[in-house]
Design a protein around this motif. Structure first.
Motif, PDB file in Angstrom:
ATOM      1  N   TYR A 306      36.911  60.990  45.421  1.00  0.00           N
ATOM      2  CA  TYR A 306      35.878  60.376  44.768  1.00  0.00           C
ATOM      3  C   TYR A 306      35.534  60.801  43.334  1.00  0.00           C
ATOM      4  CZ  TYR A 306      35.666  58.545  49.243  1.00  0.00           C
ATOM      5  OH  TYR A 306      35.802  58.011  50.525  1.00  0.00           O
ATOM      6  N   LYS A 307      36.537  61.607  42.821  1.00  0.00           N
ATOM      7  CA  LYS A 307      36.371  62.094  41.476  1.00  0.00           C
ATOM      8  C   LYS A 307      37.017  60.921  40.785  1.00  0.00           C
ATOM      9  CE  LYS A 307      34.573  65.868  42.519  1.00  0.00           C
ATOM     10  NZ  LYS A 307      35.289  67.215  42.651  1.00  0.00           N
ATOM     11  N   ARG A 308      38.138  60.165  41.412  1.00  0.00           N
ATOM     12  CA  ARG A 308      38.877  58.880  40.744  1.00  0.00           C
ATOM     13  C   ARG A 308      37.808  57.930  40.562  1.00  0.00           C
ATOM     14  NH1 ARG A 308      41.688  54.914  43.998  1.00  0.00           N
ATOM     15  NH2 ARG A 308      42.562  53.387  42.307  1.00  0.00           N
ATOM     16  N   LEU A 309      36.936  57.723  41.704  1.00  0.00           N
ATOM     17  CA  LEU A 309      36.156  56.501  41.785  1.00  0.00           C
ATOM     18  C   LEU A 309      34.911  56.648  41.133  1.00  0.00           C
ATOM     19  CD1 LEU A 309      36.771  55.512  45.715  1.00  0.00           C
ATOM     20  CD2 LEU A 309      37.843  54.581  43.591  1.00  0.00           C
ATOM     21  N   VAL A 310      35.207  56.761  39.831  1.00  0.00           N
ATOM     22  CA  VAL A 310      33.869  56.875  39.225  1.00  0.00           C
ATOM     23  C   VAL A 310      34.105  55.909  37.542  1.00  0.00           C
ATOM     24  CG1 VAL A 310      33.584  59.333  39.439  1.00  0.00           C
ATOM     25  CG2 VAL A 310      35.094  58.866  37.624  1.00  0.00           C
ATOM     26  N   PRO A 311      32.869  55.387  37.149  1.00  0.00           N
ATOM     27  CA  PRO A 311      33.191  54.444  35.985  1.00  0.00           C
ATOM     28  C   PRO A 311      33.820  55.149  34.819  1.00  0.00           C
ATOM     29  CG  PRO A 311      31.005  54.583  36.968  1.00  0.00           C
ATOM     30  CD  PRO A 311      31.282  55.736  37.524  1.00  0.00           C
ATOM     31  N   GLY A 312      34.689  54.507  33.885  1.00  0.00           N
ATOM     32  CA  GLY A 312      35.150  54.804  32.789  1.00  0.00           C
ATOM     33  C   GLY A 312      36.653  54.840  32.802  1.00  0.00           C
ATOM     34  N   PHE A 313      37.371  54.897  34.011  1.00  0.00           N
ATOM     35  CA  PHE A 313      38.677  55.255  34.176  1.00  0.00           C
ATOM     36  C   PHE A 313      39.319  53.964  34.772  1.00  0.00           C
ATOM     37  CE2 PHE A 313      36.764  59.172  33.703  1.00  0.00           C
ATOM     38  CZ  PHE A 313      37.471  59.739  32.633  1.00  0.00           C
ATOM     39  N   GLU A 314      38.860  52.586  34.922  1.00  0.00           N
ATOM     40  CA  GLU A 314      39.453  51.811  35.376  1.00  0.00           C
ATOM     41  C   GLU A 314      39.626  51.567  36.998  1.00  0.00           C
ATOM     42  OE1 GLU A 314      43.442  50.560  33.689  1.00  0.00           O
ATOM     43  OE2 GLU A 314      42.748  50.652  31.780  1.00  0.00           O
ATOM     44  N   ALA A 315      39.188  52.630  37.676  1.00  0.00           N
ATOM     45  CA  ALA A 315      39.218  52.645  39.028  1.00  0.00           C
ATOM     46  C   ALA A 315      37.875  51.823  39.351  1.00  0.00           C
ATOM     47  CB  ALA A 315      39.045  54.142  39.539  1.00  0.00           C
ATOM     48  N   PRO A 316      38.249  50.992  40.320  1.00  0.00           N
ATOM     49  CA  PRO A 316      37.119  50.240  40.835  1.00  0.00           C
ATOM     50  C   PRO A 316      35.887  50.960  41.630  1.00  0.00           C
ATOM     51  CG  PRO A 316      39.065  49.881  42.477  1.00  0.00           C
ATOM     52  CD  PRO A 316      39.331  50.814  41.416  1.00  0.00           C
ATOM     53  N   VAL A 317      34.656  50.674  41.243  1.00  0.00           N
ATOM     54  CA  VAL A 317      33.437  51.196  42.155  1.00  0.00           C
ATOM     55  C   VAL A 317      32.558  50.102  42.654  1.00  0.00           C
ATOM     56  CG1 VAL A 317      33.614  53.278  40.754  1.00  0.00           C
ATOM     57  CG2 VAL A 317      32.219  51.653  39.897  1.00  0.00           C
ATOM     58  N   ASN A 318      32.860  49.006  42.114  1.00  0.00           N
ATOM     59  CA  ASN A 318      32.003  47.862  42.441  1.00  0.00           C
ATOM     60  C   ASN A 318      32.496  46.855  43.382  1.00  0.00           C
ATOM     61  OD1 ASN A 318      29.977  48.343  40.060  1.00  0.00           O
ATOM     62  ND2 ASN A 318      32.027  48.075  39.053  1.00  0.00           N
ATOM     63  N   ILE A 319      31.903  46.626  44.471  1.00  0.00           N
ATOM     64  CA  ILE A 319      32.098  45.624  45.687  1.00  0.00           C
ATOM     65  C   ILE A 319      32.114  44.336  45.357  1.00  0.00           C
ATOM     66  CG2 ILE A 319      32.065  45.106  48.028  1.00  0.00           C
ATOM     67  CD1 ILE A 319      30.829  47.937  48.356  1.00  0.00           C
ATOM     68  N   ALA A 320      33.170  43.874  44.552  1.00  0.00           N
ATOM     69  CA  ALA A 320      33.254  42.217  44.150  1.00  0.00           C
ATOM     70  C   ALA A 320      34.535  41.923  43.986  1.00  0.00           C
ATOM     71  CB  ALA A 320      32.300  42.235  42.922  1.00  0.00           C
ATOM     72  N   TRP A 321      34.756  40.495  43.686  1.00  0.00           N
ATOM     73  CA  TRP A 321      36.293  39.753  43.596  1.00  0.00           C
ATOM     74  C   TRP A 321      36.036  39.261  42.339  1.00  0.00           C
ATOM     75  CZ3 TRP A 321      38.298  35.202  44.684  1.00  0.00           C
ATOM     76  CH2 TRP A 321      37.271  33.864  45.067  1.00  0.00           C
ATOM     77  N   SER A 322      37.417  38.940  41.680  1.00  0.00           N
ATOM     78  CA  SER A 322      37.457  38.249  40.605  1.00  0.00           C
ATOM     79  C   SER A 322      39.148  37.842  40.655  1.00  0.00           C
ATOM     80  CB  SER A 322      37.406  39.179  39.326  1.00  0.00           C
ATOM     81  OG  SER A 322      37.736  38.762  38.060  1.00  0.00           O
ATOM     82  N   THR A 323      39.005  36.793  39.656  1.00  0.00           N
ATOM     83  CA  THR A 323      40.320  35.841  39.479  1.00  0.00           C
ATOM     84  C   THR A 323      40.926  36.471  38.055  1.00  0.00           C
ATOM     85  OG1 THR A 323      39.557  33.919  38.760  1.00  0.00           O
ATOM     86  CG2 THR A 323      39.950  34.153  41.115  1.00  0.00           C
ATOM     87  N   SER A 324      40.063  37.227  37.147  1.00  0.00           N
ATOM     88  CA  SER A 324      40.436  37.282  35.899  1.00  0.00           C
ATOM     89  C   SER A 324      40.408  38.715  35.111  1.00  0.00           C
ATOM     90  CB  SER A 324      39.652  36.383  34.886  1.00  0.00           C
ATOM     91  OG  SER A 324      38.368  36.774  35.204  1.00  0.00           O
ATOM     92  N   ASN A 325      39.689  39.610  35.985  1.00  0.00           N
ATOM     93  CA  ASN A 325      39.860  40.952  35.427  1.00  0.00           C
ATOM     94  C   ASN A 325      39.891  42.073  36.428  1.00  0.00           C
ATOM     95  OD1 ASN A 325      37.092  42.452  36.068  1.00  0.00           O
ATOM     96  ND2 ASN A 325      36.455  40.258  35.972  1.00  0.00           N
ATOM     97  N   ARG A 326      40.188  43.314  35.892  1.00  0.00           N
ATOM     98  CA  ARG A 326      40.674  44.341  36.675  1.00  0.00           C
ATOM     99  C   ARG A 326      39.391  45.352  37.101  1.00  0.00           C
ATOM    100  NH1 ARG A 326      45.357  42.623  34.764  1.00  0.00           N
ATOM    101  NH2 ARG A 326      47.235  43.355  35.780  1.00  0.00           N
ATOM    102  N   SER A 327      38.318  44.931  36.701  1.00  0.00           N
ATOM    103  CA  SER A 327      36.894  45.932  37.107  1.00  0.00           C
ATOM    104  C   SER A 327      36.331  45.637  38.575  1.00  0.00           C
ATOM    105  CB  SER A 327      35.853  45.587  35.955  1.00  0.00           C
ATOM    106  OG  SER A 327      35.154  44.405  36.082  1.00  0.00           O
ATOM    107  N   ALA A 328      36.770  44.526  39.090  1.00  0.00           N
ATOM    108  CA  ALA A 328      36.256  44.418  40.460  1.00  0.00           C
ATOM    109  C   ALA A 328      37.208  44.942  41.732  1.00  0.00           C
ATOM    110  CB  ALA A 328      36.536  42.796  40.781  1.00  0.00           C
ATOM    111  N   LEU A 329      36.734  45.125  42.601  1.00  0.00           N
ATOM    112  CA  LEU A 329      37.464  45.727  43.882  1.00  0.00           C
ATOM    113  C   LEU A 329      38.742  45.077  44.390  1.00  0.00           C
ATOM    114  CD1 LEU A 329      37.219  48.197  45.955  1.00  0.00           C
ATOM    115  CD2 LEU A 329      36.154  46.380  47.467  1.00  0.00           C
ATOM    116  N   VAL A 330      38.404  43.789  44.377  1.00  0.00           N
ATOM    117  CA  VAL A 330      39.541  42.801  44.752  1.00  0.00           C
ATOM    118  C   VAL A 330      39.791  41.926  43.609  1.00  0.00           C
ATOM    119  CG1 VAL A 330      40.130  41.099  46.492  1.00  0.00           C
ATOM    120  CG2 VAL A 330      38.870  42.918  47.239  1.00  0.00           C
ATOM    121  N   ARG A 331      40.940  41.852  43.321  1.00  0.00           N
ATOM    122  CA  ARG A 331      41.636  40.905  42.113  1.00  0.00           C
ATOM    123  C   ARG A 331      42.567  39.758  42.786  1.00  0.00           C
ATOM    124  NH1 ARG A 331      45.428  40.664  37.912  1.00  0.00           N
ATOM    125  NH2 ARG A 331      46.630  41.953  38.897  1.00  0.00           N
ATOM    126  N   ILE A 332      42.402  38.510  42.124  1.00  0.00           N
ATOM    127  CA  ILE A 332      43.314  37.669  42.592  1.00  0.00           C
ATOM    128  C   ILE A 332      44.307  37.472  41.279  1.00  0.00           C
ATOM    129  CG2 ILE A 332      43.765  35.254  43.369  1.00  0.00           C
ATOM    130  CD1 ILE A 332      42.194  36.951  45.364  1.00  0.00           C
TER     131      ILE A 332
END
Length: 454
Positions: A306-332
């Motif tokens: 949980y030291k990795r799952l923090v904002p600012g280091f590209e690790a996802p913390v948001n429960i969402a999905w996307s087809t275009s960016n890596r800030s979401a938990l699930v990316r297509i």
């Protein structure tokens, strides 16, 4: 990505015994994994090969955390013959002692019945559940790790092996030779490596596997970690899969690319569907999102995760999905057709691969069985969204620490059922104890912050 048209022939007990003799193998390792994801083994000499291949080697299960009590400790190692391989020679000294082969084993009770506390059994049960629905899950993984210098007495440090960054080359990337050596050894063992490169942080590296069926993928992760650590040791280095060994730099993840196939066809692909995805794909993604909080204690099992799952280091913390960016938990990822897949981005390489993939598969299948619909895909950078914007888009966050994650695991009936009562009880007890020990410890940060102040 499409499954291989030809699968490797299943070796027989007799053919393995013959190969052991032909290759002059001196020792055979019977490998299994405990509930916490630690790889264990019982090694037998040549005189015991026939007995080992018959599944007649016993071990004391009470000595392995989370397995059995002392009064019911005898357990058997039943080898999966399809996992047979010969280890490469890691050093001259090791070569002089003789070649070593290995088989991954299922843990069984003395009467031959599967042991429900065996993580490999847990995954096999979810694979069967998927097969009953006509699906087979394929997984491609991207495990990351750090290479650190060792101290004068061989102890581990957090002094990185190099100062390179993302995709750098030698001589800045001093790990290039070691990565090639690791990849070469894995290829010699039958692995299919898609790519390897330096990662974002100094001393951080990534090696990507070609997709494979879920059980094979979990087996490969366990073997991969051993080969990485063993190769680093030969170079006088420490290889660590700790998610966040150094503050202020990116942590190590293990993104998992998931897809379902039926009859050799990728069922996630649908050119006429929204985003080029089938209804099944949408439902599977919805299941991943719906159970994200509940499975985080499995995919991210350490206090340190949980030291990795923090904002600012590209690790996802948001429960969402996307087809275009890596800030979401699930990316297509962009590719469609046979390569259509969902990338789950929160797992880290400290997880038990069998339990983690079992949880992912259980979550996705639940989404399909309940015909869940995911919320609209978010194409913006979620890291830059305000709290109000996240609420508007129904974006929740992953658990903030291990205690919260275990709380969510206990609430999630689907993930708990997939793990089974034995694994759940022992895993939760171990993680609760880990959190209590961490909470009671006095950390250097507290001393630096408060000692002179109060």
């Amino acid at each position: 990505m499409t499954p291989s048209a030809q699968s490797r022939p299943q070796p027989s007990r007799e053919s393995i015994l013959q190969q052991l003799q032909d290759d002059d193998i001196k020792f055979l390792r019977l490998q299994f994994t405990d509930i916490l994801g630690h790889t264990k083994n019982v090694e037998v000499p040549r005189a015991q090969f026939a007995k080992a291949l018959s599944g007649d080697v016993t071990f004391d299960g009470s000595a392995v955390q989370g397995f059995t009590r002392v009064e019911e400790s005898d357990m058997l190692l039943s080898p999966d013959l399809s996992t047979f391989l010969v280890y490469p020679q890691f050093s001259r000294e090791e070569g002089e002692r003789g070649k070593v082969a290995r088989l991954i084993c299922d843990v069984t009770l003395p009467d031959g019945a599967p042991f429900t506390g065996d993580p490999r059994h847990v995954l096999k049960e979810q694979v069967k559940r998927a097969a009953a629905l006509g699906f087979e899950m394929y997984v491609g993984t991207e495990p990351e790790f750090f290479l650190f210098e060792r101290g004068p007495n061989g102890e581990g440090t957090t002094v990185t092996h190099d100062k390179a960054g993302y995709f750098d080359l030698a001589p800045i990337d001093r790990g290039e030779r070691i990565r090639r050596e690791i990849a070469g050894r894995l290829v010699s063992m039958g692995f299919e490596i898609e790519a390897s490169h330096h990662e974002v942080a100094p001393g951080q590296h990534e090696i990507d596997f070609r997709y494979s069926p879920a059980l094979e993928a979990a087996d490969r992760i366990a073997t991969f970690k051993f080969v990485v650590k063993r190769t680093a040791l030969e170079h006088g280095l420490l290889a660590s899969f700790l998610p966040k060994p150094i503050a202020g730099v990116s942590g190590s993840g293990m993104h998992c690319h998931l897809s379902l196939f039926r009859g050799g066809q990728n069922v996630f692909d649908d050119p006429a569907g929204e985003h080029g995805l089938s209804v099944t794909a949408h439902q599977f993604v919805a299941g991943l999102l719906d159970h994200a909080e509940g499975m985080t204690a499995i995919t991210n099992p350490l206090v340190n995760s949980y030291k990795r799952l923090v904002p600012g280091f590209e690790a996802p913390v948001n429960i969402a999905w996307s087809t275009s960016n890596r800030s979401a938990l699930v990316r297509i990822p962009a590719k469609r057709g046979p390569s259509t897949r969902a990338e789950l981005r929160m797992p880290d390489p400290s997880c038990n691969p069998y339990l983690a993939l079992a949880a992912m598969l259980a979550a996705g299948l639940d989404g399909i069985e309940r015909e869940l619909e995911p919320p609209p895909a978010i194409q913006r950078n979620i890291f830059k969204m305000t709290v109000r914007e996240k609420r508007h888009h129904r974006v929740k966050e992953l658990p903030a620490d291990l205690r919260e994650a275990v709380d969510e695991l206990e609430k999630d009936e689907v993930i708990a059922a997939a793990l089974g009562e034995h694994v759940m009880d022992n895993y939760v007890a171990a993680k609760r104890a880990e959190w209590r020990e961490y909470s009671a410890a006095v950390h250097q940060w507290e001393l630096d912050r408060y000692l002179d102040l109060v």
